[in-house]
Design a protein around this motif. Sequence first.
Motif, mmCIF file in Angstrom:
data_model
loop_
_atom_site.group_PDB
_atom_site.id
_atom_site.type_symbol
_atom_site.label_atom_id
_atom_site.label_comp_id
_atom_site.label_asym_id
_atom_site.label_seq_id
_atom_site.Cartn_x
_atom_site.Cartn_y
_atom_site.Cartn_z
ATOM 1 N N VAL A 32 0.867 -1.387 -0.104
ATOM 2 C CA VAL A 32 -0.568 0.279 0.118
ATOM 3 C C VAL A 32 1.396 0.945 0.062
ATOM 4 O O VAL A 32 0.683 1.649 -0.948
ATOM 5 N N ASP A 33 2.177 1.787 0.684
ATOM 6 C CA ASP A 33 2.596 2.994 1.525
ATOM 7 C C ASP A 33 3.500 2.565 0.371
ATOM 8 O O ASP A 33 3.767 3.694 -0.156
ATOM 9 N N ARG A 34 3.793 1.986 -0.443
ATOM 10 C CA ARG A 34 5.050 1.971 -1.680
ATOM 11 C C ARG A 34 4.010 2.525 -2.638
ATOM 12 O O ARG A 34 4.566 3.259 -3.749
ATOM 13 N N SER A 35 3.351 1.673 -2.775
ATOM 14 C CA SER A 35 2.574 1.612 -3.959
ATOM 15 C C SER A 35 1.759 3.076 -3.798
ATOM 16 O O SER A 35 2.207 3.681 -5.930
ATOM 17 N N VAL A 36 1.925 3.684 -2.999
ATOM 18 C CA VAL A 36 1.336 5.345 -2.894
ATOM 19 C C VAL A 36 2.156 6.214 -3.290
ATOM 20 O O VAL A 36 2.141 6.970 -4.455
ATOM 21 N N GLN A 37 3.227 6.123 -3.333
ATOM 22 C CA GLN A 37 4.604 6.863 -3.409
ATOM 23 C C GLN A 37 4.336 6.432 -5.450
ATOM 24 O O GLN A 37 4.937 7.360 -5.745
ATOM 25 N N ASN A 38 4.482 5.452 -5.259
ATOM 26 C CA ASN A 38 4.403 5.134 -7.037
ATOM 27 C C ASN A 38 3.779 5.692 -7.615
ATOM 28 O O ASN A 38 4.046 6.538 -9.200
ATOM 29 N N LEU A 39 2.853 5.425 -7.152
ATOM 30 C CA LEU A 39 1.364 6.248 -8.170
ATOM 31 C C LEU A 39 1.571 7.568 -8.139
ATOM 32 O O LEU A 39 1.507 8.331 -9.265
ATOM 33 N N MET B 7 -6.262 -0.464 6.916
ATOM 34 C CA MET B 7 -5.963 0.826 5.392
ATOM 35 C C MET B 7 -6.001 -0.384 4.123
ATOM 36 O O MET B 7 -6.038 -0.023 2.846
ATOM 37 N N ILE B 8 -5.218 -1.501 4.256
ATOM 38 C CA ILE B 8 -4.930 -2.592 3.425
ATOM 39 C C ILE B 8 -6.138 -2.790 2.771
ATOM 40 O O ILE B 8 -6.831 -3.141 1.133
ATOM 41 N N LEU B 9 -7.340 -3.241 4.208
ATOM 42 C CA LEU B 9 -8.627 -3.472 3.164
ATOM 43 C C LEU B 9 -9.041 -2.524 2.152
ATOM 44 O O LEU B 9 -9.650 -2.182 1.350
ATOM 45 N N VAL B 10 -9.279 -1.186 2.961
ATOM 46 C CA VAL B 10 -9.745 0.261 2.528
ATOM 47 C C VAL B 10 -8.884 0.338 0.754
ATOM 48 O O VAL B 10 -9.856 0.495 0.493
ATOM 49 N N LEU B 11 -7.358 0.240 1.074
ATOM 50 C CA LEU B 11 -7.119 0.678 0.021
ATOM 51 C C LEU B 11 -6.429 -0.026 -1.097
ATOM 52 O O LEU B 11 -6.160 0.077 -2.210
ATOM 53 N N GLY B 12 -6.362 -1.239 -0.423
ATOM 54 C CA GLY B 12 -6.159 -2.928 -1.553
ATOM 55 C C GLY B 12 -6.972 -2.285 -3.050
ATOM 56 O O GLY B 12 -6.309 -2.594 -3.818
ATOM 57 N N VAL C 155 -4.398 10.197 2.964
ATOM 58 C CA VAL C 155 -4.604 10.436 3.806
ATOM 59 C C VAL C 155 -5.509 9.900 5.013
ATOM 60 O O VAL C 155 -6.170 10.074 5.703
ATOM 61 N N TYR C 156 -7.246 10.711 3.903
ATOM 62 C CA TYR C 156 -8.127 9.979 4.189
ATOM 63 C C TYR C 156 -8.164 8.719 4.480
ATOM 64 O O TYR C 156 -9.216 8.950 5.871
ATOM 65 N N ALA C 157 -8.218 7.756 3.846
ATOM 66 C CA ALA C 157 -8.220 6.531 4.034
ATOM 67 C C ALA C 157 -7.148 5.987 5.786
ATOM 68 O O ALA C 157 -7.629 5.358 6.655
ATOM 69 N N GLN C 158 -5.914 6.807 5.727
ATOM 70 C CA GLN C 158 -5.426 6.809 6.702
ATOM 71 C C GLN C 158 -7.003 7.307 8.425
ATOM 72 O O GLN C 158 -6.440 6.530 9.980
ATOM 73 N N THR C 159 -7.632 8.423 7.988
ATOM 74 C CA THR C 159 -8.116 8.746 9.299
ATOM 75 C C THR C 159 -9.678 7.377 9.919
ATOM 76 O O THR C 159 -9.910 7.686 10.305
ATOM 77 N N LEU C 160 -9.629 7.370 8.425
ATOM 78 C CA LEU C 160 -10.756 6.274 8.680
ATOM 79 C C LEU C 160 -9.865 4.535 9.189
ATOM 80 O O LEU C 160 -10.922 4.182 10.392
ATOM 81 N N SER C 161 -9.176 4.443 8.574
ATOM 82 C CA SER C 161 -8.618 2.633 9.631
ATOM 83 C C SER C 161 -8.323 3.399 11.307
ATOM 84 O O SER C 161 -9.015 2.868 11.741
ATOM 85 N N LEU C 162 -7.495 4.354 10.983
ATOM 86 C CA LEU C 162 -7.172 4.553 12.635
ATOM 87 C C LEU C 162 -8.639 5.241 13.621
ATOM 88 O O LEU C 162 -8.600 4.553 14.584
ATOM 89 N N GLY C 163 -9.653 5.421 12.769
ATOM 90 C CA GLY C 163 -10.873 5.903 13.820
ATOM 91 C C GLY C 163 -11.458 4.564 13.969
ATOM 92 O O GLY C 163 -11.995 4.665 15.161
ATOM 93 N N LEU C 164 -11.573 4.105 13.049
ATOM 94 C CA LEU C 164 -12.288 2.408 13.565
ATOM 95 C C LEU C 164 -11.404 2.068 14.500
ATOM 96 O O LEU C 164 -11.803 1.436 15.186
ATOM 97 N N ALA C 165 -10.048 1.454 14.371
ATOM 98 C CA ALA C 165 -8.913 0.766 15.260
ATOM 99 C C ALA C 165 -8.877 1.648 16.767
ATOM 100 O O ALA C 165 -8.778 0.525 17.602
ATOM 101 N N CYS C 166 -9.259 3.367 16.983
ATOM 102 C CA CYS C 166 -9.670 3.693 18.041
ATOM 103 C C CYS C 166 -11.504 3.190 18.646
ATOM 104 O O CYS C 166 -10.810 2.403 20.472
#
Length: 482
Positions: free
Chosen positions: A27-34, A155-160, A178-189
């Motif tokens: 995910v993270d690496r693919s985002v930078q390449n994209l 994050m894998i489930l959301v952005l994969g 960044v928005y996907a991080q917000t969603l994932s961190l919020g659910l984890a909390c």
Amino acid sequence: MKREFASNIALLILINLLIKPAYIFGVDRSVQNLVGAEDFGIYFALYNFAFLFQIVNDFGIQNFNNRHIARHPHLLEKYFPHFLTLKGMLGLTYLVLVLLGALLAGYPPGVLPFLFWIGFNWMLNAMLLYLRSNVSGLGYYRTDSLLSVLDRFLMILVLGPVLLVPAWRSRFDIHDFVYAQTLSLGLACLVAFRIGRRKIQAWRMRFDKRLMAVILRQSYPFALAVLLMTVYTRIDGVMIERMLDNGRTEAGIYASAYRLLDAANMMGFLFAGLLLPMFSRMLKAGEPVGPLTGMAFQWLFAGAVTLAMAVGFFSEPIMRSLYVTGDAYSGQILVWLMAAFVAMAGTYIYGTLLTAHGNMRPMNLIFIAGIALNVLLNALLIPGRGALGAAVATAFTQWATLLAQVALAGRQFGLTARAGALVRLAGFASGMAACCFLLQNLAGGPWIVKFLACAPAGLLLAFTFRLLQLRDFRVLFPAGRD
């Protein structure tokens, strides 16, 4: 305690090896390449800039709470509602300071909305770490192990799917990440909150000024340690972007190598998270910490040196295979960051022991010296050598602060380094370097096969030099509570 540590660290490593590499490289690496090095570079710079204000966001509460609940589990019900209120207040203050700081640092107003969401994610991350500290402080290490990867799994489930479907990929930008991080961190909390809530019979949100003042006063030394470590580990990305004409691009290149350092640090971070409540309980009970410290350091040193040597010798093909911008230059940056990683691995052991002890002033003085050294080296090296200069500065700073922490721990806990142990550590590192050199230069076949062959070589050498012993693995089966 060695039995409990060994069984739980094995579970932690297994879970994290399944999830975090998939996130980092998938995910993270693919985002930078994209999105490209420049767009990811400004994200990386803002991400590190927001991290510099973490003293306000956390104020040492995570480490203080983990240490305190491990020693006094019955206080969780009393502190939980007050800490939640306090965390919310600190988080809002943190967001305001991040935005004001960005304006004072000369960032254009147009980046402020983007920076707000990055800062909000750091706020959620701090809340998640606090909620997890309640779980691990109570001794529920397996539950905390699952929580440690939950946000990355989400994050894998959301952005994969987004990164795999061409139509969605074409509309994706760094803001969506960044928005996907917000969603994932919020659910984890929310999940971590529900788990902690089950351990408390009755509670409501409370605001007690006197109790909060006491908490902040007691957690302040831990907050200062977090701030100081943050500065000398994260300021490099900010300085690269601010000091160079092509700062965004250089920051993006640095971020591509730093991602692998972050991935490697996963191992040390797991050790630290598990060791802090264990060390705290042992020190409160007056138990000797030397045996557990020695075993944890030997295990982590063996893994860190094996990984650092393998990545260092094959740095250029690794960077070329992972990134569209990968080249010899980014490979050199990676070599120096892997040298820093070995020192950081040691810090996860000795820094955690010193934190559990609670006497933070001497360690904070070490961190202040580390900041001065790191900023000086960055100021000298970045203008002429760019991101590579920052990597060199990071390596020298991390080794200097590690050696100082080892000396401090030796003085405070009577830990002595025996000559035989030092010879075994040096012999292992030398043997690993020789194996990687031979695999790189003499063995035939694809580089990836030779790179992967470094792992069994490191395992064999670790047993040969007795950094790992068969009797250590007999303790893996009986476990702690959960």
